[in-house]
Design an enzyme around this catalytic site. Structure first.
Site, PDB file in Angstrom:
ATOM      1  N   ASP A  13       0.829  -1.214   0.000  1.00 42.35           N
ATOM      2  CA  ASP A  13       0.000   0.000   0.000  1.00 42.35           C
ATOM      3  C   ASP A  13       0.862   1.263   0.000  1.00 42.35           C
ATOM      4  O   ASP A  13       1.961   1.273   0.544  1.00 42.35           O
ATOM      5  CB  ASP A  13      -0.919  -0.028   1.239  1.00 42.35           C
ATOM      6  CG  ASP A  13      -2.092   0.914   1.099  1.00 42.35           C
ATOM      7  OD1 ASP A  13      -2.327   1.419  -0.024  1.00 42.35           O
ATOM      8  OD2 ASP A  13      -2.772   1.165   2.110  1.00 42.35           O
ATOM      9  N   HIS A  30       2.315   3.359  -9.014  1.00 43.47           N
ATOM     10  CA  HIS A  30       2.137   1.915  -9.241  1.00 43.47           C
ATOM     11  C   HIS A  30       3.329   1.336 -10.012  1.00 43.47           C
ATOM     12  O   HIS A  30       3.790   0.236  -9.717  1.00 43.47           O
ATOM     13  CB  HIS A  30       0.831   1.651 -10.005  1.00 43.47           C
ATOM     14  CG  HIS A  30      -0.404   2.062  -9.256  1.00 43.47           C
ATOM     15  ND1 HIS A  30      -0.623   1.726  -7.937  1.00 43.47           N
ATOM     16  CD2 HIS A  30      -1.485   2.796  -9.631  1.00 43.47           C
ATOM     17  CE1 HIS A  30      -1.786   2.224  -7.543  1.00 43.47           C
ATOM     18  NE2 HIS A  30      -2.325   2.887  -8.548  1.00 43.47           N
ATOM     19  N   LEU A 124      10.649 -20.448  -5.073  1.00 45.65           N
ATOM     20  CA  LEU A 124       9.621 -19.659  -4.390  1.00 45.65           C
ATOM     21  C   LEU A 124       8.259 -19.778  -5.081  1.00 45.65           C
ATOM     22  O   LEU A 124       8.183 -19.710  -6.313  1.00 45.65           O
ATOM     23  CB  LEU A 124      10.057 -18.182  -4.405  1.00 45.65           C
ATOM     24  CG  LEU A 124       9.062 -17.153  -3.883  1.00 45.65           C
ATOM     25  CD1 LEU A 124       9.001 -17.191  -2.357  1.00 45.65           C
ATOM     26  CD2 LEU A 124       9.448 -15.743  -4.348  1.00 45.65           C
TER      27      LEU A 124
HETATM   28  C1  IPE Z   1      -5.497  -2.616  -0.168  1.00 43.52           C
HETATM   29  O1  IPE Z   1      -5.140  -1.285  -0.248  1.00 43.52           O
HETATM   30  C2  IPE Z   1      -5.368  -3.283  -1.490  1.00 43.52           C
HETATM   31  C3  IPE Z   1      -4.008  -3.384  -2.022  1.00 43.52           C
HETATM   32  C4  IPE Z   1      -2.900  -2.974  -1.458  1.00 43.52           C
HETATM   33  C5  IPE Z   1      -3.915  -4.041  -3.295  1.00 43.52           C
HETATM   34  P1  IPE Z   1      -6.223  -0.119  -0.426  1.00 43.52           P
HETATM   35  O2  IPE Z   1      -5.436   1.123  -0.498  1.00 43.52           O
HETATM   36  O3  IPE Z   1      -7.129  -0.431  -1.531  1.00 43.52           O
HETATM   37  O4  IPE Z   1      -7.032  -0.234   0.940  1.00 43.52           O
HETATM   38  P2  IPE Z   1      -7.860   0.855   1.736  1.00 43.52           P
HETATM   39  O5  IPE Z   1      -8.834   1.449   0.765  1.00 43.52           O
HETATM   40  O6  IPE Z   1      -6.907   1.879   2.259  1.00 43.52           O
HETATM   41  O7  IPE Z   1      -8.501   0.074   2.837  1.00 43.52           O
HETATM   42  C1  IPE Z   2      -1.651   0.233  -3.351  1.00 43.50           C
HETATM   43  O1  IPE Z   2      -1.421   1.598  -3.409  1.00 43.50           O
HETATM   44  C2  IPE Z   2      -1.820  -0.371  -4.720  1.00 43.50           C
HETATM   45  C3  IPE Z   2      -3.206  -0.733  -5.065  1.00 43.50           C
HETATM   46  C4  IPE Z   2      -4.221  -0.704  -4.265  1.00 43.50           C
HETATM   47  C5  IPE Z   2      -3.448  -1.159  -6.441  1.00 43.50           C
HETATM   48  P1  IPE Z   2      -2.619   2.643  -3.383  1.00 43.50           P
HETATM   49  O2  IPE Z   2      -3.022   2.925  -4.776  1.00 43.50           O
HETATM   50  O3  IPE Z   2      -3.691   2.168  -2.487  1.00 43.50           O
HETATM   51  O4  IPE Z   2      -1.901   3.899  -2.765  1.00 43.50           O
HETATM   52  P2  IPE Z   2      -2.502   4.946  -1.719  1.00 43.50           P
HETATM   53  O5  IPE Z   2      -3.045   4.159  -0.575  1.00 43.50           O
HETATM   54  O6  IPE Z   2      -3.564   5.707  -2.435  1.00 43.50           O
HETATM   55  O7  IPE Z   2      -1.335   5.787  -1.340  1.00 43.50           O
HETATM   56 MG    MG Z   3      -4.077   2.429  -0.523  1.00 41.32          MG
END
Ligand code: IPE
Ligand code: IPE
Ligand code: MG
Length: 236
Positions: A13, A30, A124
């Site tokens: 995240d 990303h 792995l």
């Molecule tokens: C969880 O992160 C999903 C991934 C890292 C793929 P999100 O950014 O979507 O989760 P919330 O919305 O903060 O709970």
């Molecule tokens: C996690 O990073 C990746 C996915 C959920 C695809 P985020 O896109 O949730 O990044 P933040 O949380 O907005 O910083």
């Molecule tokens: Mg996120």
């Protein structure tokens, strides 16, 4: 001696915040996140981790803007295409879990091909959770179990904890020892639910694109200091 977790699961995240901090579009975050994935896959393979499960796209992430969702699908496609050779060289076995029917046809095809190509590898096991939700997983397992019971292949008595878990996406993998979440959020966001029953949790404020081998080692060191009692107590 360091105790290496058999199964590490990561909620990757913070990509969006990493990009926003630099006034860049979210997709750049990303893309940078993919670099961290490469680092972690390589490090886990080298240290002898059995299974690494990465949360790439949650069942709820489809509710983001259609632009971000389609760019994420494209990135997934590109990365799968580009990385399969390298994964094969490192003997990585690939498993993709989640409801892939949401994904465009070309992504579904490449996902199937990549898994087939890497199926016999013995290094792995890399599990990518894509359009995955812990609740979805339990519901799909229940559906399969019900179908097996209707067909007469199993009886309701067979659905013990072990019997039921055979229908879950991670059925053949060891239990998750260590769950890591980056970016400072302290929640599970519908990632693995059943499989983290006795996992150790590690949270770091580091945003996913900045997560590197040093961060992974800190998480593993923290894991090594945990007293895993599994509900029991040593006799004194
Ligand atoms: C969880 O992160 C999903 C991934 C890292 C793929 P999100 O950014 O979507 O989760 P919330 O919305 O903060 O709970
Ligand atoms: C996690 O990073 C990746 C996915 C959920 C695809 P985020 O896109 O949730 O990044 P933040 O949380 O907005 O910083
Ligand atoms: Mg996120």
């Amino acid at each position: 001696m360091t105790n290496i977790p058999k199964h590490i699961a990561i909620i990757m995240d913070g990509n969006g915040r990493w990009a926003s901090k630099r006034n860049l579009p979210r997709i750049v975050g990303h893309q940078q996140g993919v670099k961290a994935v490469r680092t972690v896959v390589k490090a886990c393979g080298a240290m002898g981790v059995n299974t690494l499960t990465l949360f790439a796209f949650s069942s709820e992430n489809k509710n983001r803007s259609s632009e971000e969702v389609s760019l994420l699908f494209k990135l997934f496609l590109t990365v799968l295409k580009l990385e399969v050779k390298k994964l094969n060289k490192h003997s990585v076995r690939l498993k993709i879990i989640g409801d892939l029917s949401l994904f465009p046809d070309d992504v579904q095809t490449i996902a199937r091909e990549a898994q087939a190509q890497l199926a016999d590898n013995t290094g792995l096991t890399l599990v990518i959770a894509a359009n995955y939700g812990g609740q979805w997983d339990i519901a799909q397992a229940a559906k399969q179990a019900a179908q097996a019971a209707i067909k007469g292949d199993i009886s309701p008595e067979d659905l013990t904890i072990e019997g039921f878990s055979k229908y879950l996406s991670l059925a053949n993998e060891p239990a998750v020892d260590l769950l890591i979440r980056s970016s400072g959020e302290l929640r599970i966001s519908n990632f693995l639910l059943w499989d983290v029953a006795y996992s150790e949790f590690y949270f770091t404020d580091t945003l996913w694109p900045d997560f590197d081998e040093a961060e992974l080692n800190i998480a593993i060191e923290s894991f090594n200091h945990r007293d895993r009692r599994f509900g029991a107590r040593k006799e004194t």
